[in-house]
Design an enzyme around this catalytic site. Structure first.
Site, PDB file in Angstrom:
ATOM      1  N   ASN A  87       0.793   0.068  10.514  1.00 32.11           N
ATOM      2  CA  ASN A  87       1.335   0.727  10.480  1.00 32.11           C
ATOM      3  C   ASN A  87       1.503   1.671   9.163  1.00 32.11           C
ATOM      4  O   ASN A  87       2.755   2.589   9.014  1.00 32.11           O
ATOM      5  CB  ASN A  87       2.577   1.800  10.901  1.00 32.11           C
ATOM      6  CG  ASN A  87       3.969   0.230  10.274  1.00 32.11           C
ATOM      7  OD1 ASN A  87       3.629  -0.409   9.289  1.00 32.11           O
ATOM      8  ND2 ASN A  87       4.972   0.246  10.844  1.00 32.11           N
TER       9      ASN A  87
ATOM     10  N   ARG B 196      13.550   1.180   3.313  1.00 27.42           N
ATOM     11  CA  ARG B 196      14.460   0.408   4.094  1.00 27.42           C
ATOM     12  C   ARG B 196      15.218   1.539   3.114  1.00 27.42           C
ATOM     13  O   ARG B 196      16.254   1.911   2.325  1.00 27.42           O
ATOM     14  CB  ARG B 196      14.602  -1.052   3.501  1.00 27.42           C
ATOM     15  CG  ARG B 196      13.690  -1.315   4.584  1.00 27.42           C
ATOM     16  CD  ARG B 196      13.894  -1.805   5.618  1.00 27.42           C
ATOM     17  NE  ARG B 196      12.833  -2.460   6.815  1.00 27.42           N
ATOM     18  CZ  ARG B 196      11.855  -1.970   7.528  1.00 27.42           C
ATOM     19  NH1 ARG B 196      11.251  -0.404   7.280  1.00 27.42           N
ATOM     20  NH2 ARG B 196      11.153  -2.202   7.721  1.00 27.42           N
TER      21      ARG B 196
ATOM     22  N   GLN C 194      20.545  -0.056  11.979  1.00 27.58           N
ATOM     23  CA  GLN C 194      20.129   0.850  12.890  1.00 27.58           C
ATOM     24  C   GLN C 194      20.183   0.163  14.387  1.00 27.58           C
ATOM     25  O   GLN C 194      20.211  -0.981  14.116  1.00 27.58           O
ATOM     26  CB  GLN C 194      18.378   0.661  12.715  1.00 27.58           C
ATOM     27  CG  GLN C 194      17.802   1.754  11.290  1.00 27.58           C
ATOM     28  CD  GLN C 194      16.493   1.881  10.673  1.00 27.58           C
ATOM     29  OE1 GLN C 194      15.988   2.345  10.118  1.00 27.58           O
ATOM     30  NE2 GLN C 194      15.571   1.006  11.985  1.00 27.58           N
TER      31      GLN C 194
ATOM     32  N   HIS D 214      13.914   6.242  12.834  1.00 29.64           N
ATOM     33  CA  HIS D 214      13.057   5.540  12.313  1.00 29.64           C
ATOM     34  C   HIS D 214      11.559   5.890  13.124  1.00 29.64           C
ATOM     35  O   HIS D 214      11.421   5.037  14.026  1.00 29.64           O
ATOM     36  CB  HIS D 214      13.490   3.826  11.875  1.00 29.64           C
ATOM     37  CG  HIS D 214      12.546   2.864  11.384  1.00 29.64           C
ATOM     38  ND1 HIS D 214      13.202   1.934  10.520  1.00 29.64           N
ATOM     39  CD2 HIS D 214      11.329   3.686  11.089  1.00 29.64           C
ATOM     40  CE1 HIS D 214      12.056   1.260  10.230  1.00 29.64           C
ATOM     41  NE2 HIS D 214      10.879   2.445  10.007  1.00 29.64           N
TER      42      HIS D 214
HETATM   43  P1  NDP Z   1       2.850  -3.297   0.378  1.00 28.53           P
HETATM   44  O1  NDP Z   1       3.412  -5.148   1.083  1.00 28.53           O
HETATM   45  O2  NDP Z   1       1.212  -3.845   1.178  1.00 28.53           O
HETATM   46  O3  NDP Z   1       3.803  -2.974  -0.172  1.00 28.53           O
HETATM   47  C1  NDP Z   1       4.310  -3.424  -0.968  1.00 28.53           C
HETATM   48  C2  NDP Z   1       4.946  -3.312  -2.522  1.00 28.53           C
HETATM   49  O4  NDP Z   1       6.158  -3.368  -2.892  1.00 28.53           O
HETATM   50  C3  NDP Z   1       3.675  -4.720  -3.376  1.00 28.53           C
HETATM   51  O5  NDP Z   1       2.540  -4.186  -3.632  1.00 28.53           O
HETATM   52  C4  NDP Z   1       5.005  -5.369  -4.589  1.00 28.53           C
HETATM   53  O6  NDP Z   1       4.558  -5.469  -5.480  1.00 28.53           O
HETATM   54  C5  NDP Z   1       5.522  -4.004  -4.286  1.00 28.53           C
HETATM   55  N1  NDP Z   1       6.649  -4.061  -5.031  1.00 28.53           N
HETATM   56  C6  NDP Z   1       7.859  -5.430  -4.926  1.00 28.53           C
HETATM   57  N2  NDP Z   1       8.920  -5.285  -5.288  1.00 28.53           N
HETATM   58  C7  NDP Z   1       9.127  -4.063  -5.739  1.00 28.53           C
HETATM   59  C8  NDP Z   1       9.476  -4.330  -6.846  1.00 28.53           C
HETATM   60  N3  NDP Z   1      10.848  -3.690  -7.252  1.00 28.53           N
HETATM   61  N4  NDP Z   1       9.892  -2.857  -7.026  1.00 28.53           N
HETATM   62  C9  NDP Z   1       8.186  -2.368  -7.371  1.00 28.53           C
HETATM   63  N5  NDP Z   1       7.312  -2.677  -7.037  1.00 28.53           N
HETATM   64  C10 NDP Z   1       7.995  -3.423  -5.767  1.00 28.53           C
HETATM   65  O7  NDP Z   1       3.749  -3.425   1.914  1.00 28.53           O
HETATM   66  P2  NDP Z   1       3.726  -1.564   2.704  1.00 28.53           P
HETATM   67  O8  NDP Z   1       3.132  -0.926   1.613  1.00 28.53           O
HETATM   68  O9  NDP Z   1       3.073  -2.219   3.622  1.00 28.53           O
HETATM   69  O10 NDP Z   1       4.984  -1.311   3.263  1.00 28.53           O
HETATM   70  C11 NDP Z   1       6.202  -1.539   2.004  1.00 28.53           C
HETATM   71  C12 NDP Z   1       7.556  -1.427   2.980  1.00 28.53           C
HETATM   72  O11 NDP Z   1       7.856   0.148   3.418  1.00 28.53           O
HETATM   73  C13 NDP Z   1       7.523  -2.619   4.067  1.00 28.53           C
HETATM   74  O12 NDP Z   1       8.389  -3.874   3.253  1.00 28.53           O
HETATM   75  C14 NDP Z   1       8.854  -1.986   4.530  1.00 28.53           C
HETATM   76  O13 NDP Z   1      10.362  -2.017   4.166  1.00 28.53           O
HETATM   77  C15 NDP Z   1       8.081  -0.385   4.895  1.00 28.53           C
HETATM   78  N6  NDP Z   1       7.689   0.161   5.746  1.00 28.53           N
HETATM   79  C16 NDP Z   1       8.172   0.988   6.060  1.00 28.53           C
HETATM   80  C17 NDP Z   1       7.452   1.006   7.818  1.00 28.53           C
HETATM   81  C18 NDP Z   1       8.241   2.209   8.819  1.00 28.53           C
HETATM   82  O14 NDP Z   1       8.434   3.066  10.025  1.00 28.53           O
HETATM   83  N7  NDP Z   1       9.507   3.334   8.166  1.00 28.53           N
HETATM   84  C19 NDP Z   1       6.981   0.959   8.186  1.00 28.53           C
HETATM   85  C20 NDP Z   1       6.055  -0.707   7.342  1.00 28.53           C
HETATM   86  C21 NDP Z   1       6.617  -0.366   5.982  1.00 28.53           C
HETATM   87  P3  NDP Z   1       3.762  -6.641  -5.544  1.00 28.53           P
HETATM   88  O15 NDP Z   1       2.903  -6.976  -4.774  1.00 28.53           O
HETATM   89  O16 NDP Z   1       3.470  -6.486  -6.949  1.00 28.53           O
HETATM   90  O17 NDP Z   1       4.725  -7.619  -5.921  1.00 28.53           O
END
Ligand code: NDP
Length: 400
Positions: A147, A285, A314, A333
């Site tokens: 998603n 989150r 939630q 959400h």
């Molecule tokens: P990904 O794993 O593709 O992306 C998360 C990214 O965050 C990674 O590239 C990671 O970097 C980076 N990251 C981690 N810590 C940090 C930090 N401190 N500062 C900057 N970047 C950081 O996941 P998605 O993009 O698919 O999803 C991200 C988040 O979104 C999920 O973990 C979830 O919490 C939320 N989400 C919400 C949804 C909703 O319905 N609202 C649905 C899906 C997800 P690196 O790779 O360099 O470690």
């Protein structure tokens, strides 16, 4: 035979839909980076139907009961007398969605003597005490990418809604007014603004790509920098830390996971580094932003608007201040559970279950915790630890 305990959100108040506005959803071939869509051997649902609420059962009942397994589906997840907590005691597998999370705290993990697998029907497994799962030697898996684009689209919608101040204009129409001056006294164009993304993973990069045609300046911060070719293509400015990015931006979008180091990242001190009148959109989150700091910043004008769909806990208690704070564009959400997304995560959950029940390996890209450590995607994007503290407050919603 396994006992599978599945926690899903409640059915619509009008009952499970008998019909849908559209007859089909687009048939995607793969995810944007080429990653394969879920590959279960079979599905027992129609893509585009409501699967994420209790009656939808993620389309799993026929498959699981056909093999002699037990499937319990409930939305009653909070408090010691909940169906979830009672059934957890001898469950082998828990399935839960971030939208209506069954928090797997240390106390609950201790009660769940047989628990071997926790599946997140979606992305983001912070509702599980990951350190506890590591200590217990269980597996945690989520449906990576299912998603991400649904959320990226929601982020773009939320940014435009805040900057153009869309919601009050809509409300004036409902109220029977034609109050143009009231509608536009906080309305601007996004064109020319600077937008910064905290993280450029699947969602963050999806947002940046979608915003490029709006003629904005794009910035981002990440733990692992994007390839130079991507930075060039999108004309991105990289920051090694969030503090250096914030003062330059008019809009910030938060797209990193929640883990102990990102919990309450946006507190009074960090928000004070933003430009006065910035917009903050958080679909990652709720706990990444400190609840009362957001309210204070909207009341003082430090933030011109806040939107997103994620809260803590939630469901959000009825008196959660984000429901009533000024200039917000919050929804429950929902961004990651469109009917389109549900088809993908229901298929992904089925794929994970098929693998687990047949003792085949679960795709590495779905793994968060396995064999006593962070694994797969979990090892890349999370740190070990626990971010479920305070989740028992979700019971307040049930109590009214
Ligand atoms: P990904 O794993 O593709 O992306 C998360 C990214 O965050 C990674 O590239 C990671 O970097 C980076 N990251 C981690 N810590 C940090 C930090 N401190 N500062 C900057 N970047 C950081 O996941 P998605 O993009 O698919 O999803 C991200 C988040 O979104 C999920 O973990 C979830 O919490 C939320 N989400 C919400 C949804 C909703 O319905 N609202 C649905 C899906 C997800 P690196 O790779 O360099 O470690």
């Amino acid at each position: 035979m396994a006992k599978i305990l599945c926690v899903l959100y409640e059915d619509p108040i009008t009952g499970h839909p008998q019909s849908y506005p559209r007859d089909e959803i687009p048939n995607l071939k793969h995810y944007p980076d080429g990653m394969a869509l879920p590959t279960p051997k079979h599905i027992d649902f129609k893509p585009g139907h409501l699967l994420g609420s209790v009656s939808g059962e993620l389309g799993l009942r026929k498959f699981l009961e056909g093999q002699g397994h037990t499937l319990i589906v409930t939305s009653d997840k909070d408090g010691p007398n909940s169906v979830f907590e009672k059934e957890l005691v001898d469950a082998d597998v828990v399935i839960s969605q971030p939208f209506w999370p069954a928090y797997l705290t240390a106390e609950r993990l201790a009660k769940a003597k047989n628990l071997k697998l926790a599946i997140t029907a979606g992305i983001g497994s912070d509702h599980v005490d990951l350190q506890g799962a590591i200590n217990k030697g269980m597996t945690v898996a989520e449906v990576t990418y299912c998603n991400s684009i649904s959320v990226a689209e929601h982020v773009v919608m939320a940014i435009l809604a805040l900057v153009h101040d869309y919601i009050p204009s809509y409300q004036w129409v409902i109220k029977g007014g034609w109050n143009i001056a009231d509608c536009i006294s906080r309305a601007y164009d996004l064109e020319g603004m600077t937008v910064g993304s905290v993280a450029a993973g699947r969602i963050g990069l999806g947002v940046l790509k979608r915003l490029k045609p709006f003629d904005v300046k794009l910035h981002y911060t990440e733990r692992h920098r994007l390839p130079e070719s991507v930075e060039k293509e999108l004309n991105l400015t990289y920051h090694s830390d969030v503090e250096s990015m914030l003062p330059l931006c008019d809009v910030i979008t938060v797209n990193c996971p929640l883990y102990p180091q990102t919990e309450h990242l946006f507190n009074d001190a960090l928000i004070s580094k933003m430009k006065r009148g910035s917009y903050l959109v958080n679909t990652a989150r709720g706990k990444i932003c400190e609840r009362d700091a957001i309210v204070r910043a909207l009341e003082s004008g430090q933030l011109a608007g806040y939107a997103g769909d994620v809260w803590f806990p939630q469901p959000a208690p009825k008196d959660h201040p984000w429901r009533t704070m000024p200039h917000h564009g919050m929804t429950p959400h929902v961004s990651g559970t469109t009917l389109s997304a549900q088809a993908r995560y229901a298929a992904g959950v089925r794929e994970i279950l098929e693998c687990w029940l047949e003792s085949r390996p679960i795709r590495n890209e779905y793994l968060i915790v396995d064999k006593g450590k962070l694994a797969g995607m979990g090892a890349h994007s999370y740190t070990a630890g626990n971010a479920t503290g305070g989740s028992e407050e979700a019971l307040k919603f049930k109590k009214g």
